[in-house]
Design a protein around this motif. Sequence first.
Motif, PDB file in Angstrom:
ATOM      1  N   GLU A  37       0.827  -1.206   0.000  1.00 49.45           N
ATOM      2  CA  GLU A  37       0.000   0.000   0.000  1.00 49.45           C
ATOM      3  C   GLU A  37       0.863   1.260   0.000  1.00 49.45           C
ATOM      4  N   ALA A  38       1.968   1.211   0.746  1.00 48.32           N
ATOM      5  CA  ALA A  38       2.866   2.361   0.783  1.00 48.32           C
ATOM      6  C   ALA A  38       3.519   2.587  -0.582  1.00 48.32           C
ATOM      7  N   LEU A  39       3.945   1.486  -1.221  1.00 49.10           N
ATOM      8  CA  LEU A  39       4.549   1.596  -2.546  1.00 49.10           C
ATOM      9  C   LEU A  39       3.556   2.138  -3.567  1.00 49.10           C
ATOM     10  N   LYS A  40       2.347   1.627  -3.499  1.00 45.32           N
ATOM     11  CA  LYS A  40       1.324   2.059  -4.457  1.00 45.32           C
ATOM     12  C   LYS A  40       1.034   3.549  -4.303  1.00 45.32           C
ATOM     13  N   LYS A  41       1.040   4.013  -3.059  1.00 41.82           N
ATOM     14  CA  LYS A  41       0.800   5.429  -2.800  1.00 41.82           C
ATOM     15  C   LYS A  41       1.959   6.272  -3.342  1.00 41.82           C
ATOM     16  N   GLN A  42       3.194   5.784  -3.148  1.00 45.15           N
ATOM     17  CA  GLN A  42       4.362   6.516  -3.628  1.00 45.15           C
ATOM     18  C   GLN A  42       4.417   6.573  -5.148  1.00 45.15           C
ATOM     19  N   LEU A  43       3.991   5.493  -5.797  1.00 45.16           N
ATOM     20  CA  LEU A  43       4.047   5.449  -7.252  1.00 45.16           C
ATOM     21  C   LEU A  43       2.922   6.250  -7.897  1.00 45.16           C
ATOM     22  N   GLY A  44       1.905   6.578  -7.113  1.00 49.33           N
ATOM     23  CA  GLY A  44       0.835   7.457  -7.583  1.00 49.33           C
ATOM     24  C   GLY A  44       0.134   6.946  -8.819  1.00 49.33           C
ATOM     25  N   ASP A  45       0.138   7.751  -9.886  1.00 51.20           N
ATOM     26  CA  ASP A  45      -0.599   7.383 -11.100  1.00 51.20           C
ATOM     27  C   ASP A  45       0.308   6.785 -12.159  1.00 51.20           C
ATOM     28  N   ASN A  46       1.385   6.134 -11.760  1.00 52.41           N
ATOM     29  CA  ASN A  46       2.279   5.462 -12.705  1.00 52.41           C
ATOM     30  C   ASN A  46       1.478   4.440 -13.517  1.00 52.41           C
ATOM     31  N   GLU A  47       1.533   4.547 -14.840  1.00 53.15           N
ATOM     32  CA  GLU A  47       0.729   3.684 -15.700  1.00 53.15           C
ATOM     33  C   GLU A  47       1.072   2.207 -15.532  1.00 53.15           C
ATOM     34  N   ALA A  48       2.306   1.914 -15.179  1.00 50.73           N
ATOM     35  CA  ALA A  48       2.704   0.522 -14.994  1.00 50.73           C
ATOM     36  C   ALA A  48       2.031  -0.104 -13.777  1.00 50.73           C
ATOM     37  N   ILE A  49       1.474   0.740 -12.905  1.00 56.80           N
ATOM     38  CA  ILE A  49       0.730   0.245 -11.743  1.00 56.80           C
ATOM     39  C   ILE A  49      -0.770   0.318 -11.989  1.00 56.80           C
ATOM     40  N   THR A  50      -1.220   1.359 -12.648  1.00 59.79           N
ATOM     41  CA  THR A  50      -2.665   1.554 -12.847  1.00 59.79           C
ATOM     42  C   THR A  50      -3.209   0.790 -14.043  1.00 59.79           C
ATOM     43  N   GLN A  51      -2.348   0.409 -14.992  1.00 63.03           N
ATOM     44  CA  GLN A  51      -2.793  -0.323 -16.175  1.00 63.03           C
ATOM     45  C   GLN A  51      -2.036  -1.649 -16.280  1.00 63.03           C
ATOM     46  N   GLU A  52      -2.779  -2.733 -16.231  1.00 63.77           N
ATOM     47  CA  GLU A  52      -2.147  -4.050 -16.228  1.00 63.77           C
ATOM     48  C   GLU A  52      -1.321  -4.307 -17.483  1.00 63.77           C
ATOM     49  N   ILE A  53      -1.811  -3.861 -18.628  1.00 63.01           N
ATOM     50  CA  ILE A  53      -1.086  -4.119 -19.870  1.00 63.01           C
ATOM     51  C   ILE A  53       0.280  -3.458 -19.832  1.00 63.01           C
ATOM     52  N   VAL A  54       0.330  -2.226 -19.339  1.00 62.85           N
ATOM     53  CA  VAL A  54       1.606  -1.517 -19.246  1.00 62.85           C
ATOM     54  C   VAL A  54       2.509  -2.182 -18.212  1.00 62.85           C
ATOM     55  N   GLY A  55       1.930  -2.554 -17.075  1.00 67.52           N
ATOM     56  CA  GLY A  55       2.716  -3.213 -16.034  1.00 67.52           C
ATOM     57  C   GLY A  55       3.282  -4.544 -16.498  1.00 67.52           C
ATOM     58  N   SER A  56       2.454  -5.320 -17.200  1.00 73.49           N
ATOM     59  CA  SER A  56       2.897  -6.615 -17.699  1.00 73.49           C
ATOM     60  C   SER A  56       4.023  -6.445 -18.712  1.00 73.49           C
ATOM     61  N   ALA A  57       3.881  -5.473 -19.607  1.00 71.07           N
ATOM     62  CA  ALA A  57       4.918  -5.225 -20.612  1.00 71.07           C
ATOM     63  C   ALA A  57       6.216  -4.785 -19.944  1.00 71.07           C
ATOM     64  N   HIS A  58       6.108  -3.926 -18.933  1.00 70.11           N
ATOM     65  CA  HIS A  58       7.286  -3.422 -18.221  1.00 70.11           C
ATOM     66  C   HIS A  58       8.041  -4.584 -17.568  1.00 70.11           C
ATOM     67  N   LEU A  59       7.309  -5.444 -16.894  1.00 74.45           N
ATOM     68  CA  LEU A  59       7.937  -6.538 -16.154  1.00 74.45           C
ATOM     69  C   LEU A  59       8.517  -7.593 -17.097  1.00 74.45           C
ATOM     70  N   GLU A  60       7.735  -7.942 -18.124  1.00 71.73           N
ATOM     71  CA  GLU A  60       8.206  -8.958 -19.064  1.00 71.73           C
ATOM     72  C   GLU A  60       9.447  -8.463 -19.802  1.00 71.73           C
ATOM     73  N   ASN A  61       9.422  -7.212 -20.183  1.00 74.56           N
ATOM     74  CA  ASN A  61      10.569  -6.621 -20.853  1.00 74.56           C
ATOM     75  C   ASN A  61      11.816  -6.673 -19.973  1.00 74.56           C
TER      76      ASN A  61
END
Length: 306
Positions: free
Chosen positions: A68-92
Amino acid sequence: MAALAPLPPLPPQFKSIQHHLRTAQEHDKRDPVVAYYCRLYAMQTGMKIDSKTPECRKFLSKLMDQLEALKKQLGDNEAITQEIVGSAHLENYALKMFLYADNEDRAGRFHKNMIKSFYTASLLIDVITVFGELTDENVKHRKYARWKATYIHNCLKNGETPQAGPVGIEEDNDVEENEDAGATSLPTQPPQPSSSTYDPSSMPSSSFTGIQIPPGAHAPANTPAEVPHSTGVASNTIQPTPQTIPAIDPTLFSTVSQGDIRLTPEDFARAQKYCKYAGSALQYEDVSTAVQNLQKALKLLTTGRE
Protein backbone atom coordinates in the motif's frame (compact mmCIF):
# COMPACT_ATOMS: atom_id res chain seq x y z
CA MET A 1 11.36 6.63 -2.72
CA ALA A 2 10.69 6.73 1.00
CA ALA A 3 12.00 3.80 3.01
CA LEU A 4 9.48 1.05 3.67
CA ALA A 5 8.77 -0.34 7.12
CA PRO A 6 10.79 -3.54 7.63
CA LEU A 7 9.12 -6.93 7.49
CA PRO A 8 9.13 -9.36 10.44
CA PRO A 9 11.22 -12.54 10.16
CA LEU A 10 10.16 -14.74 7.25
CA PRO A 11 8.09 -17.72 8.42
CA PRO A 12 9.56 -21.08 7.31
CA GLN A 13 6.38 -21.74 5.32
CA PHE A 14 7.27 -18.85 3.03
CA LYS A 15 10.74 -20.07 2.08
CA SER A 16 9.68 -20.34 -1.59
CA ILE A 17 9.13 -16.57 -1.85
CA GLN A 18 12.21 -15.36 0.02
CA HIS A 19 14.19 -14.71 -3.17
CA HIS A 20 11.32 -12.82 -4.76
CA LEU A 21 11.23 -10.57 -1.69
CA ARG A 22 14.99 -10.11 -1.85
CA THR A 23 14.65 -9.13 -5.52
CA ALA A 24 12.00 -6.60 -4.48
CA GLN A 25 14.40 -5.03 -1.97
CA GLU A 26 17.16 -4.88 -4.58
CA HIS A 27 14.84 -2.95 -6.91
CA ASP A 28 13.27 -0.50 -4.44
CA LYS A 29 15.49 2.30 -5.74
CA ARG A 30 16.47 0.90 -9.12
CA ASP A 31 12.97 0.13 -10.43
CA PRO A 32 10.10 0.58 -7.93
CA VAL A 33 7.60 -0.92 -10.41
CA VAL A 34 9.53 -4.19 -10.46
CA ALA A 35 9.82 -4.02 -6.65
CA TYR A 36 6.05 -3.52 -6.34
CA TYR A 37 5.13 -6.50 -8.48
CA CYS A 38 7.69 -8.75 -6.76
CA ARG A 39 5.97 -7.98 -3.46
CA LEU A 40 2.53 -8.48 -5.00
CA TYR A 41 3.61 -11.91 -6.25
CA ALA A 42 4.98 -12.77 -2.80
CA MET A 43 1.73 -11.61 -1.21
CA GLN A 44 -0.49 -13.64 -3.52
CA THR A 45 1.71 -16.73 -3.21
CA GLY A 46 1.96 -16.40 0.56
CA MET A 47 -1.83 -16.18 0.86
CA LYS A 48 -2.11 -19.49 -0.99
CA ILE A 49 0.53 -21.15 1.19
CA ASP A 50 -0.68 -20.14 4.65
CA SER A 51 -2.91 -17.23 5.64
CA LYS A 52 -4.11 -18.66 8.96
CA THR A 53 -1.05 -19.30 11.11
CA PRO A 54 -0.46 -16.26 13.39
CA GLU A 55 3.14 -15.69 12.27
CA CYS A 56 2.13 -15.96 8.62
CA ARG A 57 -0.82 -13.61 9.07
CA LYS A 58 1.43 -11.07 10.78
CA PHE A 59 4.00 -11.30 8.00
CA LEU A 60 1.38 -10.94 5.25
CA SER A 61 -0.16 -7.98 7.05
CA LYS A 62 3.18 -6.15 7.11
CA LEU A 63 3.79 -7.08 3.48
CA MET A 64 0.39 -5.63 2.60
CA ASP A 65 1.40 -2.41 4.37
CA GLN A 66 4.51 -2.25 2.17
CA LEU A 67 2.40 -2.78 -0.96
CA GLU A 68 0.00 0.00 0.00
CA ALA A 69 2.87 2.36 0.78
CA LEU A 70 4.55 1.60 -2.55
CA LYS A 71 1.32 2.06 -4.46
CA LYS A 72 0.80 5.43 -2.80
CA GLN A 73 4.36 6.52 -3.63
CA LEU A 74 4.05 5.45 -7.25
CA GLY A 75 0.84 7.46 -7.58
CA ASP A 76 -0.60 7.38 -11.10
CA ASN A 77 2.28 5.46 -12.70
CA GLU A 78 0.73 3.68 -15.70
CA ALA A 79 2.70 0.52 -14.99
CA ILE A 80 0.73 0.24 -11.74
CA THR A 81 -2.66 1.55 -12.85
CA GLN A 82 -2.79 -0.32 -16.18
CA GLU A 83 -2.15 -4.05 -16.23
CA ILE A 84 -1.09 -4.12 -19.87
CA VAL A 85 1.61 -1.52 -19.25
CA GLY A 86 2.72 -3.21 -16.03
CA SER A 87 2.90 -6.61 -17.70
CA ALA A 88 4.92 -5.23 -20.61
CA HIS A 89 7.29 -3.42 -18.22
CA LEU A 90 7.94 -6.54 -16.15
CA GLU A 91 8.21 -8.96 -19.06
CA ASN A 92 10.57 -6.62 -20.85
CA TYR A 93 12.79 -6.24 -17.80
CA ALA A 94 12.93 -9.99 -17.17
CA LEU A 95 13.72 -10.92 -20.75
CA LYS A 96 16.35 -8.24 -21.18
CA MET A 97 18.08 -9.56 -18.07
CA PHE A 98 17.79 -13.07 -19.52
CA LEU A 99 19.34 -11.91 -22.79
CA TYR A 100 22.25 -10.23 -21.01
CA ALA A 101 23.04 -13.48 -19.19
CA ASP A 102 22.52 -15.52 -22.36
CA ASN A 103 24.92 -13.27 -24.29
CA GLU A 104 27.59 -13.70 -21.61
CA ASP A 105 27.03 -17.46 -21.53
CA ARG A 106 27.29 -17.91 -25.30
CA ALA A 107 30.43 -15.78 -25.36
CA GLY A 108 31.99 -18.04 -22.71
CA ARG A 109 32.16 -15.30 -20.08
CA PHE A 110 31.14 -17.13 -16.90
CA HIS A 111 30.90 -15.02 -13.75
CA LYS A 112 28.70 -14.44 -10.71
CA ASN A 113 26.91 -11.47 -12.20
CA MET A 114 25.77 -13.59 -15.14
CA ILE A 115 24.58 -16.39 -12.85
CA LYS A 116 22.69 -13.85 -10.75
CA SER A 117 21.08 -12.40 -13.88
CA PHE A 118 19.91 -15.81 -15.11
CA TYR A 119 18.43 -16.59 -11.71
CA THR A 120 16.80 -13.17 -11.23
CA ALA A 121 15.27 -13.40 -14.70
CA SER A 122 13.63 -16.68 -13.71
CA LEU A 123 12.25 -15.10 -10.54
CA LEU A 124 10.83 -12.15 -12.46
CA ILE A 125 9.13 -14.50 -14.91
CA ASP A 126 7.48 -16.08 -11.84
CA VAL A 127 6.25 -12.59 -10.96
CA ILE A 128 4.66 -12.13 -14.39
CA THR A 129 2.04 -14.68 -13.30
CA VAL A 130 0.33 -11.92 -11.29
CA PHE A 131 -1.13 -10.89 -14.65
CA GLY A 132 -2.29 -14.39 -15.63
CA GLU A 133 -0.83 -17.54 -17.15
CA LEU A 134 2.62 -17.39 -18.70
CA THR A 135 3.11 -17.75 -22.43
CA ASP A 136 4.84 -20.93 -23.57
CA GLU A 137 7.83 -18.80 -24.48
CA ASN A 138 8.15 -17.38 -20.97
CA VAL A 139 7.81 -20.83 -19.45
CA LYS A 140 10.72 -21.99 -21.62
CA HIS A 141 12.83 -18.94 -20.75
CA ARG A 142 12.20 -19.50 -17.02
CA LYS A 143 13.08 -23.18 -17.17
CA TYR A 144 16.25 -22.53 -19.16
CA ALA A 145 17.39 -19.59 -16.99
CA ARG A 146 16.87 -21.51 -13.76
CA TRP A 147 18.69 -24.54 -15.05
CA LYS A 148 21.56 -22.48 -16.48
CA ALA A 149 22.05 -20.65 -13.18
CA THR A 150 22.44 -23.96 -11.35
CA TYR A 151 24.57 -25.61 -14.01
CA ILE A 152 27.11 -22.76 -14.29
CA HIS A 153 27.19 -22.21 -10.52
CA ASN A 154 27.93 -25.88 -9.87
CA CYS A 155 30.62 -25.96 -12.56
CA LEU A 156 32.44 -22.93 -11.12
CA LYS A 157 32.05 -24.26 -7.59
CA ASN A 158 33.64 -27.55 -8.63
CA GLY A 159 36.45 -25.91 -10.59
CA GLU A 160 35.04 -27.04 -13.94
CA THR A 161 34.61 -25.01 -17.11
CA PRO A 162 30.92 -24.76 -18.11
CA GLN A 163 29.89 -25.50 -21.66
CA ALA A 164 28.62 -22.33 -23.33
CA GLY A 165 25.12 -22.13 -24.77
CA PRO A 166 22.34 -24.73 -24.63
CA VAL A 167 23.79 -28.10 -23.73
CA GLY A 168 20.77 -30.03 -22.47
CA ILE A 169 18.64 -29.61 -19.38
CA GLU A 170 19.08 -31.95 -16.45
CA GLU A 171 15.51 -32.31 -15.26
CA ASP A 172 16.46 -33.18 -11.69
CA ASN A 173 18.69 -30.14 -11.23
CA ASP A 174 16.48 -27.52 -9.61
CA VAL A 175 18.07 -24.18 -8.82
CA GLU A 176 15.60 -23.58 -6.01
CA GLU A 177 17.21 -26.41 -4.09
CA ASN A 178 20.60 -24.73 -4.44
CA GLU A 179 20.14 -21.23 -3.08
CA ASP A 180 23.83 -20.37 -3.55
CA ALA A 181 23.30 -20.24 -7.30
CA GLY A 182 21.25 -17.09 -7.17
CA ALA A 183 21.09 -15.91 -3.62
CA THR A 184 24.68 -15.22 -2.67
CA SER A 185 25.92 -11.67 -2.33
CA LEU A 186 26.47 -11.20 -6.04
CA PRO A 187 26.35 -8.03 -8.11
CA THR A 188 22.67 -7.43 -8.70
CA GLN A 189 22.57 -5.43 -11.91
CA PRO A 190 24.02 -6.52 -15.26
CA PRO A 191 25.61 -4.11 -17.72
CA GLN A 192 23.15 -2.64 -20.16
CA PRO A 193 22.17 -5.28 -22.72
CA SER A 194 20.93 -4.55 -26.21
CA SER A 195 18.60 -6.56 -28.37
CA SER A 196 20.38 -5.22 -31.45
CA THR A 197 23.95 -6.21 -30.53
CA TYR A 198 24.19 -8.80 -33.30
CA ASP A 199 22.54 -9.35 -36.63
CA PRO A 200 20.02 -11.97 -35.47
CA SER A 201 19.48 -13.29 -38.97
CA SER A 202 23.06 -14.61 -38.99
CA MET A 203 22.58 -16.66 -35.83
CA PRO A 204 20.58 -19.91 -35.98
CA SER A 205 18.27 -20.77 -33.12
CA SER A 206 19.61 -23.40 -30.79
CA SER A 207 17.54 -26.04 -29.10
CA PHE A 208 17.75 -28.53 -26.30
CA THR A 209 15.26 -31.28 -25.61
CA GLY A 210 12.89 -29.70 -28.12
CA ILE A 211 12.88 -26.25 -26.53
CA GLN A 212 13.79 -23.34 -28.80
CA ILE A 213 16.14 -20.75 -27.32
CA PRO A 214 16.56 -17.41 -29.12
CA PRO A 215 20.02 -16.45 -30.37
CA GLY A 216 22.01 -14.93 -27.57
CA ALA A 217 21.65 -11.24 -28.38
CA HIS A 218 18.27 -11.20 -30.10
CA ALA A 219 15.10 -10.72 -28.11
CA PRO A 220 12.13 -12.86 -29.12
CA ALA A 221 9.86 -11.11 -31.59
CA ASN A 222 7.29 -10.26 -28.93
CA THR A 223 9.81 -8.84 -26.49
CA PRO A 224 9.78 -5.09 -25.86
CA ALA A 225 13.02 -3.21 -25.52
CA GLU A 226 13.05 -1.25 -22.30
CA VAL A 227 16.45 -2.01 -20.80
CA PRO A 228 17.30 -2.26 -17.08
CA HIS A 229 19.46 0.62 -15.88
CA SER A 230 23.19 0.22 -16.36
CA THR A 231 25.71 0.42 -13.53
CA GLY A 232 28.29 1.66 -15.97
CA VAL A 233 30.17 -1.65 -16.21
CA ALA A 234 31.78 -1.56 -19.61
CA SER A 235 34.06 -4.59 -19.59
CA ASN A 236 33.66 -7.13 -22.39
CA THR A 237 31.24 -4.82 -24.17
CA ILE A 238 30.36 -5.96 -27.69
CA GLN A 239 30.13 -3.19 -30.24
CA PRO A 240 26.76 -3.01 -32.02
CA THR A 241 26.46 -3.73 -35.69
CA PRO A 242 23.87 -2.39 -38.16
CA GLN A 243 20.40 -3.76 -37.58
CA THR A 244 18.65 -6.11 -39.97
CA ILE A 245 15.11 -4.99 -40.69
CA PRO A 246 12.64 -7.87 -41.07
CA ALA A 247 10.80 -8.27 -44.34
CA ILE A 248 7.38 -6.65 -44.44
CA ASP A 249 4.42 -8.88 -45.23
CA PRO A 250 2.84 -7.17 -48.29
CA THR A 251 -0.62 -8.34 -47.32
CA LEU A 252 -0.47 -6.06 -44.30
CA PHE A 253 -0.45 -2.95 -46.47
CA SER A 254 -4.19 -3.44 -46.91
CA THR A 255 -6.12 -2.17 -43.91
CA VAL A 256 -9.32 -3.91 -45.03
CA SER A 257 -10.34 -6.77 -42.77
CA GLN A 258 -10.55 -10.15 -44.44
CA GLY A 259 -14.22 -10.99 -44.36
CA ASP A 260 -16.42 -10.79 -41.32
CA ILE A 261 -13.78 -10.67 -38.60
CA ARG A 262 -15.07 -10.62 -35.05
CA LEU A 263 -12.39 -9.63 -32.60
CA THR A 264 -12.70 -10.61 -28.96
CA PRO A 265 -11.68 -8.39 -26.03
CA GLU A 266 -8.64 -10.63 -25.68
CA ASP A 267 -7.68 -9.91 -29.30
CA PHE A 268 -7.85 -6.16 -28.67
CA ALA A 269 -5.76 -6.57 -25.50
CA ARG A 270 -3.10 -8.57 -27.37
CA ALA A 271 -2.99 -6.04 -30.21
CA GLN A 272 -2.57 -3.23 -27.69
CA LYS A 273 0.19 -5.17 -26.00
CA TYR A 274 2.07 -5.59 -29.29
CA CYS A 275 1.80 -1.85 -29.91
CA LYS A 276 3.13 -1.14 -26.41
CA TYR A 277 6.07 -3.44 -27.10
CA ALA A 278 6.75 -1.68 -30.40
CA GLY A 279 6.69 1.73 -28.72
CA SER A 280 9.06 0.52 -26.04
CA ALA A 281 11.43 -0.91 -28.66
CA LEU A 282 11.53 2.41 -30.50
CA GLN A 283 12.69 4.16 -27.33
CA TYR A 284 15.90 2.17 -27.74
CA GLU A 285 16.05 2.41 -31.54
CA ASP A 286 15.33 -1.30 -31.88
CA VAL A 287 13.66 -1.08 -35.28
CA SER A 288 13.56 -4.83 -35.90
CA THR A 289 11.60 -5.62 -32.74
CA ALA A 290 9.27 -2.65 -33.32
CA VAL A 291 8.47 -3.71 -36.88
CA GLN A 292 7.84 -7.32 -35.88
CA ASN A 293 5.43 -6.33 -33.12
CA LEU A 294 3.56 -3.86 -35.32
CA GLN A 295 3.16 -6.53 -37.98
CA LYS A 296 1.75 -8.89 -35.37
CA ALA A 297 -0.76 -6.26 -34.25
CA LEU A 298 -1.83 -5.50 -37.84
CA LYS A 299 -2.23 -9.16 -38.72
CA LEU A 300 -4.31 -9.80 -35.62
CA LEU A 301 -6.57 -6.81 -36.26
CA THR A 302 -7.09 -7.55 -39.96
CA THR A 303 -7.36 -11.35 -39.89
CA GLY A 304 -8.33 -12.22 -36.34
CA ARG A 305 -5.32 -14.53 -36.19
CA GLU A 306 -1.73 -14.24 -35.00
